[in-house]
Design a protein around this motif. Structure first.
Motif, short mmCIF file in Angstrom:
data_model
loop_
_atom_site.label_atom_id
_atom_site.label_comp_id
_atom_site.label_asym_id
_atom_site.label_seq_id
_atom_site.Cartn_x
_atom_site.Cartn_y
_atom_site.Cartn_z
N GLU A 109 66.84 86.81 53.26
CA GLU A 109 67.77 86.63 54.40
C GLU A 109 67.34 85.91 55.75
OE1 GLU A 109 71.21 89.85 52.80
OE2 GLU A 109 69.96 90.15 54.77
N VAL A 110 66.19 86.67 56.11
CA VAL A 110 65.65 86.02 57.41
C VAL A 110 64.72 84.59 57.38
CG1 VAL A 110 63.46 86.67 58.72
CG2 VAL A 110 65.21 88.38 57.82
N SER A 111 64.22 84.45 55.96
CA SER A 111 63.66 83.17 55.71
C SER A 111 63.81 82.73 54.41
CB SER A 111 61.96 83.22 56.01
OG SER A 111 61.40 82.18 55.83
N PRO A 112 64.90 82.11 54.23
CA PRO A 112 65.08 81.44 52.78
C PRO A 112 64.22 80.86 51.97
CG PRO A 112 67.11 81.29 54.20
CD PRO A 112 66.09 81.79 54.92
N ILE A 113 63.87 81.04 50.94
CA ILE A 113 63.26 80.43 49.85
C ILE A 113 63.50 79.20 49.34
CG2 ILE A 113 61.34 80.51 48.07
CD1 ILE A 113 61.07 83.66 48.71
N ASN A 114 63.02 78.07 49.32
CA ASN A 114 63.28 76.65 48.64
C ASN A 114 63.38 76.91 47.27
OD1 ASN A 114 64.06 74.10 47.73
ND2 ASN A 114 61.77 73.63 48.14
N GLU A 115 64.33 76.90 46.72
CA GLU A 115 64.43 76.93 45.14
C GLU A 115 64.39 75.69 44.36
OE1 GLU A 115 67.62 79.51 44.35
OE2 GLU A 115 66.86 80.90 45.69
N VAL A 116 64.17 74.66 44.89
CA VAL A 116 64.20 73.22 44.37
C VAL A 116 63.17 72.94 43.66
CG1 VAL A 116 64.97 70.83 44.64
CG2 VAL A 116 66.27 72.49 45.81
N ALA A 159 48.87 91.41 29.55
CA ALA A 159 50.10 90.37 29.88
C ALA A 159 49.18 89.05 29.46
CB ALA A 159 50.39 90.53 31.18
N ASP A 160 50.01 87.99 29.09
CA ASP A 160 49.53 86.68 29.12
C ASP A 160 49.24 86.02 30.37
OD1 ASP A 160 49.73 86.22 25.88
OD2 ASP A 160 51.64 87.10 26.55
N ASP A 161 49.96 86.42 31.22
CA ASP A 161 49.80 85.75 32.66
C ASP A 161 50.39 86.46 33.50
OD1 ASP A 161 49.11 83.60 34.35
OD2 ASP A 161 50.17 82.01 33.51
N PHE A 162 49.92 86.04 35.04
CA PHE A 162 50.06 86.53 36.25
C PHE A 162 50.65 85.41 37.13
CE2 PHE A 162 48.90 87.36 40.70
CZ PHE A 162 49.97 88.39 40.81
N LEU A 163 51.74 85.68 37.72
CA LEU A 163 52.28 84.75 38.84
C LEU A 163 52.80 85.40 39.97
CD1 LEU A 163 52.92 81.95 39.26
CD2 LEU A 163 55.24 82.38 38.40
N ALA A 164 52.12 84.94 41.01
CA ALA A 164 52.73 85.57 42.42
C ALA A 164 54.18 84.94 42.82
CB ALA A 164 51.65 85.29 43.50
N LYS A 165 55.05 85.84 43.19
CA LYS A 165 56.31 85.38 43.85
C LYS A 165 55.86 85.01 45.12
CE LYS A 165 59.29 88.97 41.80
NZ LYS A 165 60.12 90.11 42.12
N PHE A 166 56.80 83.73 45.35
CA PHE A 166 57.93 83.01 44.64
C PHE A 166 57.81 81.64 45.13
CE2 PHE A 166 62.14 80.91 44.29
CZ PHE A 166 62.28 81.15 42.86
N HIS A 167 57.23 80.81 43.96
CA HIS A 167 57.13 79.41 44.19
C HIS A 167 58.14 78.61 42.92
CE1 HIS A 167 55.37 75.48 44.84
NE2 HIS A 167 54.89 75.78 46.08
N PRO A 168 58.90 77.84 43.12
CA PRO A 168 59.91 77.42 42.23
C PRO A 168 59.00 76.45 41.24
CG PRO A 168 60.56 76.48 44.11
CD PRO A 168 59.49 77.52 44.50
N ASP A 169 57.93 75.59 41.90
CA ASP A 169 57.06 74.84 40.96
C ASP A 169 56.33 75.48 40.02
OD1 ASP A 169 58.47 72.52 42.12
OD2 ASP A 169 56.78 71.87 43.43
N GLU A 170 55.71 76.55 40.83
CA GLU A 170 54.72 77.18 39.97
C GLU A 170 55.43 78.03 38.45
OE1 GLU A 170 52.25 79.66 42.11
OE2 GLU A 170 51.34 77.96 43.21
N LEU A 171 56.49 78.39 38.99
CA LEU A 171 57.41 79.09 37.90
C LEU A 171 57.97 78.18 36.85
CD1 LEU A 171 58.86 81.67 36.95
CD2 LEU A 171 60.60 81.17 38.37
N ALA A 172 58.45 77.10 37.39
CA ALA A 172 58.75 76.20 36.48
C ALA A 172 57.71 75.28 35.50
CB ALA A 172 59.47 74.94 37.14
N SER A 173 56.53 75.30 36.22
CA SER A 173 55.34 74.79 35.20
C SER A 173 55.12 75.72 34.22
CB SER A 173 54.04 74.62 36.36
OG SER A 173 53.18 74.16 35.60
#
Length: 317
Positions: free
Chosen positions: A155-162, A284-298
């Motif tokens: 709410e304070v600093s919305p994250i880009n989800e594109v 676990a197979d992998d670890f991903l730090a929140k939140f970056h849409p490109d890294e998640l999509a990748s």
């Protein structure tokens, strides 16, 4: 470096035991709140705050701490209450979320308690949709509320989800029309962020709010005669969750012969230095730090290519 390694070793002792440590604090009243110690870098008396132009009302100012400038958010104001008064008597909890450091202004800090995630429960159903809690528990006979910090930060600093152009292969979703991604997260905001990214790729999702729910879902697939490995592309799971955390959830998946080959990515705002050791420990197979849409999509893109064979680009040539 020795100190960091000692901390890693100490924290990893909780892995697989479904345990966590909570830092207890107060805001404007006697109600006790909690935050996972993993997210806390330090606690200090409120330093001098400097005004910044155009700041959000929740941000009381910035402070110079350990050579860096950190925004200080009023936790009481962030959850819809009045700003805290008497800053000279307040404390700041310095945290690390979503790869950034920020401080939360609180009225008082109590102590650290070691707890079992099984004693941490989802908020009551009658709490409504706009509350700022991810969970509740009880300490010394008193209710402790665990604040949804990710909701506050969104709410304070919305994250880009594109998703950026070129991250996702053309025609990717056509390869997995009948498969889904299982998303496990206790934060409503985090679930929606992940869901929007995955579904924007044309891939269907299944949503569960904690590890126990997710295990129940997987067990249900098996009871219906379905193979979860054929039903799901992968599992994207948070670590911090009531009832059953992500580490314990992953360990239970690996312990089940019919689920042990499931691809699990732990996706969390917790500090990466601890998680590298923990992810390896629980399998676990992998670890991903929140939140970056490109890294998640990748990650999702790569997993689809891994389970469907040749690279899509080579097919189009």
């Amino acid at each position: 470096m020795a100190g960091v390694l000692d901390s890693v070793n100490q924290r990893t002792q909780l892995v697989g035991q479904n345990r966590l440590e909570l830092l207890l604090f107060r805001l404007s009243g006697q109600q006790m709140y909690g935050i996972n110690v993993f997210k806390v870098k330090e606690v200090l008396q409120c330093p001098k705050l400097n005004e910044i132009p155009g700041r959000s009302g929740v941000v009381r100012g910035v402070a110079h701490i350990r050579g860096g400038t950190i925004p200080i958010l009023d936790m009481n104001q962030a959850i819809g209450r009045k700003p805290l008064e008497g800053l000279e008597e307040c404390f700041v909890i310095i945290t690390e979320y979503n790869r950034t450091s920020q401080g939360f202004l609180v009225k008082g800090v109590d102590r650290i308690v070691n707890m079992n995630w099984g004693d941490i429960h989802p908020p009551p159903q009658g709490a409504g949709k706009e509350h700022y809690l991810t969970a509740v528990t009880e300490v010394d006979g008193k209710l402790v509320e665990i604040v949804d910090v990710e909701k506050i930060l969104a709410e304070v600093s919305p994250i880009n989800e594109v998703i950026s152009e070129g991250v996702v292969e053309d025609g990717l979703s056509e390869r997995v029309v009948k498969k889904r991604v299982l998303i496990v997260d206790d934060s409503t905001i985090a679930r929606k962020q992940i869901q929007r990214v995955v579904e924007s790729m044309g891939i269907a999702t299944v949503i569960k709010k904690d590890g126990r729910e997710a295990i129940g879902y997987l067990a249900g697939l098996l009871e219906d005669g379905k193979d979860p490995l054929n039903e799901l592309i992968m599992i994207i799971s948070d670590i911090e969750m009531p009832e059953m955390d992500g580490y314990t959830f992953t360990a239970e998946v690996r312990a089940n012969p019919k689920l042990k080959d499931m691809y699990v990515v732990l996706h969390t705002s917790l500090s990466g230095v601890f998680n590298a050791a923990m992810v390896k420990k629980v399998g676990a197979d992998d670890f991903l730090a929140k939140f970056h849409p490109d890294e998640l999509a990748s990650r999702v893109n790569d997993r689809v290519l891994a389970i469907t064979g040749e690279d899509l680009l080579s097919e189009s040539e």
